[in-house]
Design a protein around this motif. Structure first.
Motif, PDB file in Angstrom:
ATOM      1  N   THR A  57     -52.114  21.937  38.263  1.00  0.00           N
ATOM      2  CA  THR A  57     -53.317  21.213  37.817  1.00  0.00           C
ATOM      3  C   THR A  57     -53.307  20.819  36.348  1.00  0.00           C
ATOM      4  O   THR A  57     -54.357  20.611  35.748  1.00  0.00           O
ATOM      5  CB  THR A  57     -54.621  21.964  38.154  1.00  0.00           C
ATOM      6  N   ILE A  58     -52.121  20.726  35.768  1.00  0.00           N
ATOM      7  CA  ILE A  58     -52.027  20.139  34.432  1.00  0.00           C
ATOM      8  C   ILE A  58     -52.192  18.628  34.583  1.00  0.00           C
ATOM      9  O   ILE A  58     -51.564  18.021  35.448  1.00  0.00           O
ATOM     10  CB  ILE A  58     -50.689  20.487  33.776  1.00  0.00           C
ATOM     11  N   THR A  59     -53.033  18.042  33.749  1.00  0.00           N
ATOM     12  CA  THR A  59     -53.320  16.616  33.864  1.00  0.00           C
ATOM     13  C   THR A  59     -52.889  15.849  32.628  1.00  0.00           C
ATOM     14  O   THR A  59     -52.913  16.377  31.499  1.00  0.00           O
ATOM     15  CB  THR A  59     -54.828  16.382  34.085  1.00  0.00           C
ATOM     16  N   THR A  60     -52.497  14.607  32.833  1.00  0.00           N
ATOM     17  CA  THR A  60     -52.201  13.691  31.735  1.00  0.00           C
ATOM     18  C   THR A  60     -52.795  12.338  32.090  1.00  0.00           C
ATOM     19  O   THR A  60     -52.958  12.006  33.280  1.00  0.00           O
ATOM     20  CB  THR A  60     -50.695  13.546  31.481  1.00  0.00           C
ATOM     21  N   TYR A  61     -53.101  11.566  31.052  1.00  0.00           N
ATOM     22  CA  TYR A  61     -53.767  10.275  31.236  1.00  0.00           C
ATOM     23  C   TYR A  61     -53.154   9.213  30.338  1.00  0.00           C
ATOM     24  O   TYR A  61     -52.677   9.505  29.233  1.00  0.00           O
ATOM     25  CB  TYR A  61     -55.258  10.395  30.890  1.00  0.00           C
ATOM     26  N   ALA A  62     -53.233   7.980  30.802  1.00  0.00           N
ATOM     27  CA  ALA A  62     -52.914   6.855  29.942  1.00  0.00           C
ATOM     28  C   ALA A  62     -53.976   6.773  28.846  1.00  0.00           C
ATOM     29  O   ALA A  62     -55.145   7.098  29.066  1.00  0.00           O
ATOM     30  CB  ALA A  62     -52.900   5.562  30.749  1.00  0.00           C
ATOM     31  N   ASP A  63     -53.562   6.326  27.677  1.00  0.00           N
ATOM     32  CA  ASP A  63     -54.512   6.225  26.561  1.00  0.00           C
ATOM     33  C   ASP A  63     -55.697   5.330  26.912  1.00  0.00           C
ATOM     34  O   ASP A  63     -56.822   5.578  26.459  1.00  0.00           O
ATOM     35  CB  ASP A  63     -53.807   5.676  25.324  1.00  0.00           C
ATOM     36  N   SER A  64     -55.445   4.333  27.725  1.00  0.00           N
ATOM     37  CA  SER A  64     -56.488   3.358  28.050  1.00  0.00           C
ATOM     38  C   SER A  64     -57.617   3.945  28.902  1.00  0.00           C
ATOM     39  O   SER A  64     -58.692   3.342  28.984  1.00  0.00           O
ATOM     40  CB  SER A  64     -55.876   2.162  28.774  1.00  0.00           C
ATOM     41  N   VAL A  65     -57.394   5.110  29.512  1.00  0.00           N
ATOM     42  CA  VAL A  65     -58.421   5.678  30.390  1.00  0.00           C
ATOM     43  C   VAL A  65     -58.884   7.058  29.928  1.00  0.00           C
ATOM     44  O   VAL A  65     -59.800   7.633  30.535  1.00  0.00           O
ATOM     45  CB  VAL A  65     -57.940   5.759  31.847  1.00  0.00           C
ATOM     46  N   LYS A  66     -58.285   7.600  28.886  1.00  0.00           N
ATOM     47  CA  LYS A  66     -58.674   8.929  28.413  1.00  0.00           C
ATOM     48  C   LYS A  66     -60.156   8.973  28.077  1.00  0.00           C
ATOM     49  O   LYS A  66     -60.683   8.077  27.424  1.00  0.00           O
ATOM     50  CB  LYS A  66     -57.852   9.310  27.177  1.00  0.00           C
ATOM     51  N   GLY A  67     -60.797  10.027  28.541  1.00  0.00           N
ATOM     52  CA  GLY A  67     -62.219  10.186  28.284  1.00  0.00           C
ATOM     53  C   GLY A  67     -63.113   9.472  29.273  1.00  0.00           C
ATOM     54  O   GLY A  67     -64.331   9.697  29.287  1.00  0.00           O
ATOM     55  N   ARG A  68     -62.530   8.619  30.114  1.00  0.00           N
ATOM     56  CA  ARG A  68     -63.318   7.886  31.109  1.00  0.00           C
ATOM     57  C   ARG A  68     -62.933   8.259  32.540  1.00  0.00           C
ATOM     58  O   ARG A  68     -63.790   8.280  33.422  1.00  0.00           O
ATOM     59  CB  ARG A  68     -63.137   6.373  30.930  1.00  0.00           C
ATOM     60  N   PHE A  69     -61.656   8.525  32.774  1.00  0.00           N
ATOM     61  CA  PHE A  69     -61.153   8.845  34.107  1.00  0.00           C
ATOM     62  C   PHE A  69     -60.791  10.325  34.177  1.00  0.00           C
ATOM     63  O   PHE A  69     -60.340  10.912  33.196  1.00  0.00           O
ATOM     64  CB  PHE A  69     -59.903   8.031  34.423  1.00  0.00           C
ATOM     65  N   THR A  70     -60.983  10.890  35.369  1.00  0.00           N
ATOM     66  CA  THR A  70     -60.607  12.285  35.612  1.00  0.00           C
ATOM     67  C   THR A  70     -59.868  12.383  36.938  1.00  0.00           C
ATOM     68  O   THR A  70     -60.391  11.956  37.973  1.00  0.00           O
ATOM     69  CB  THR A  70     -61.844  13.194  35.657  1.00  0.00           C
ATOM     70  N   ILE A  71     -58.673  12.955  36.885  1.00  0.00           N
ATOM     71  CA  ILE A  71     -57.904  13.196  38.105  1.00  0.00           C
ATOM     72  C   ILE A  71     -58.111  14.654  38.511  1.00  0.00           C
ATOM     73  O   ILE A  71     -58.165  15.546  37.656  1.00  0.00           O
ATOM     74  CB  ILE A  71     -56.404  12.878  37.903  1.00  0.00           C
ATOM     75  N   GLU A 126     -48.930   0.314  36.000  1.00  0.00           N
ATOM     76  CA  GLU A 126     -49.209   1.246  34.908  1.00  0.00           C
ATOM     77  C   GLU A 126     -49.554   2.617  35.480  1.00  0.00           C
ATOM     78  O   GLU A 126     -50.365   2.721  36.415  1.00  0.00           O
ATOM     79  CB  GLU A 126     -50.396   0.719  34.080  1.00  0.00           C
ATOM     80  N   LEU A 127     -48.960   3.657  34.921  1.00  0.00           N
ATOM     81  CA  LEU A 127     -49.316   5.026  35.300  1.00  0.00           C
ATOM     82  C   LEU A 127     -50.664   5.352  34.657  1.00  0.00           C
ATOM     83  O   LEU A 127     -50.796   5.299  33.436  1.00  0.00           O
ATOM     84  CB  LEU A 127     -48.249   6.010  34.844  1.00  0.00           C
ATOM     85  N   VAL A 128     -51.634   5.714  35.474  1.00  0.00           N
ATOM     86  CA  VAL A 128     -52.978   5.973  34.983  1.00  0.00           C
ATOM     87  C   VAL A 128     -53.204   7.458  34.712  1.00  0.00           C
ATOM     88  O   VAL A 128     -53.714   7.831  33.663  1.00  0.00           O
ATOM     89  CB  VAL A 128     -54.024   5.471  36.006  1.00  0.00           C
ATOM     90  N   ALA A 129     -52.828   8.295  35.690  1.00  0.00           N
ATOM     91  CA  ALA A 129     -53.101   9.723  35.556  1.00  0.00           C
ATOM     92  C   ALA A 129     -52.154  10.520  36.439  1.00  0.00           C
ATOM     93  O   ALA A 129     -51.734  10.035  37.497  1.00  0.00           O
ATOM     94  CB  ALA A 129     -54.547  10.041  35.932  1.00  0.00           C
ATOM     95  N   THR A 130     -51.861  11.719  35.988  1.00  0.00           N
ATOM     96  CA  THR A 130     -50.971  12.636  36.705  1.00  0.00           C
ATOM     97  C   THR A 130     -51.620  14.009  36.783  1.00  0.00           C
ATOM     98  O   THR A 130     -52.260  14.448  35.817  1.00  0.00           O
ATOM     99  CB  THR A 130     -49.623  12.762  35.978  1.00  0.00           C
ATOM    100  N   ILE A 131     -51.428  14.672  37.923  1.00  0.00           N
ATOM    101  CA  ILE A 131     -51.852  16.064  38.037  1.00  0.00           C
ATOM    102  C   ILE A 131     -50.703  16.841  38.672  1.00  0.00           C
ATOM    103  O   ILE A 131     -50.188  16.467  39.728  1.00  0.00           O
ATOM    104  CB  ILE A 131     -53.166  16.215  38.828  1.00  0.00           C
ATOM    105  N   SER A 132     -50.306  17.894  38.001  1.00  0.00           N
ATOM    106  CA  SER A 132     -49.185  18.693  38.493  1.00  0.00           C
ATOM    107  C   SER A 132     -49.658  19.677  39.556  1.00  0.00           C
ATOM    108  O   SER A 132     -50.867  19.817  39.818  1.00  0.00           O
ATOM    109  CB  SER A 132     -48.551  19.454  37.334  1.00  0.00           C
ATOM    110  N   SER A 133     -48.696  20.393  40.125  1.00  0.00           N
ATOM    111  CA  SER A 133     -49.040  21.400  41.128  1.00  0.00           C
ATOM    112  C   SER A 133     -49.856  22.536  40.515  1.00  0.00           C
ATOM    113  O   SER A 133     -50.602  23.213  41.219  1.00  0.00           O
ATOM    114  CB  SER A 133     -47.775  21.952  41.784  1.00  0.00           C
TER     115      SER A 133
END
Length: 121
Positions: free
Chosen positions: A55-69, A46-53
């Motif tokens: 620093t744009i970030t995206t998260y899986a719904d299951s971790v939003k608000g709990r995880f920070t990349i 499962e893709l959990v989180a992405t950070i672009s060059s």
């Protein structure tokens, strides 16, 4: 030679926190997209989180608000801060890079070896 080395996994009680690190070498880190994936036993990766060059970030719904990349380009390292962990977060967490490598500038994708995160109830 490209290397992605994860660290920071371990055993934590539900409600606790962990911070994972992924140190990269051999890539032009600042220009790579960096991602964290996880795979639990018997489940698909499962893709959990992405950070672009940029620093744009995206998260899986299951971790939003709990995880920070986040990323530190000076240290060639990407982090995953995981808070409010629950047993469903138990998995092997791996980082992935996508972007130019240092010796040629060619686009490549690489994976780290993974680090185990176990959350006890």
């Amino acid at each position: 030679q490209v290397r992605l080395v994860e660290s920071g996994g371990g055993l934590v009680q539900a409600g606790g926190s962990l911070r994972l690190s992924c140190a990269a070498s051999g890539i032009i880190f600042s220009r790579n997209v960096m991602e964290w994936y996880r795979q639990a036993p018997g489940k698909q990766r499962e893709l959990v989180a992405t950070i672009s060059s940029s620093t744009i970030t995206t998260y899986a719904d299951s971790v939003k608000g709990r995880f920070t990349i986040s990323r530190d380009n000076a240290k060639n390292t990407v982090y995953l801060q995981m808070n409010s962990l629950n047993p469903e977060d138990t998995a092997v967490y791996s980082c992935r890079s996508a972007g130019p490598i240092a010796n040629s500038g060619s686009y490549r994708e690489f994976w780290g070896q993974g680090t185990q995160v176990t959350v006890s109830s």
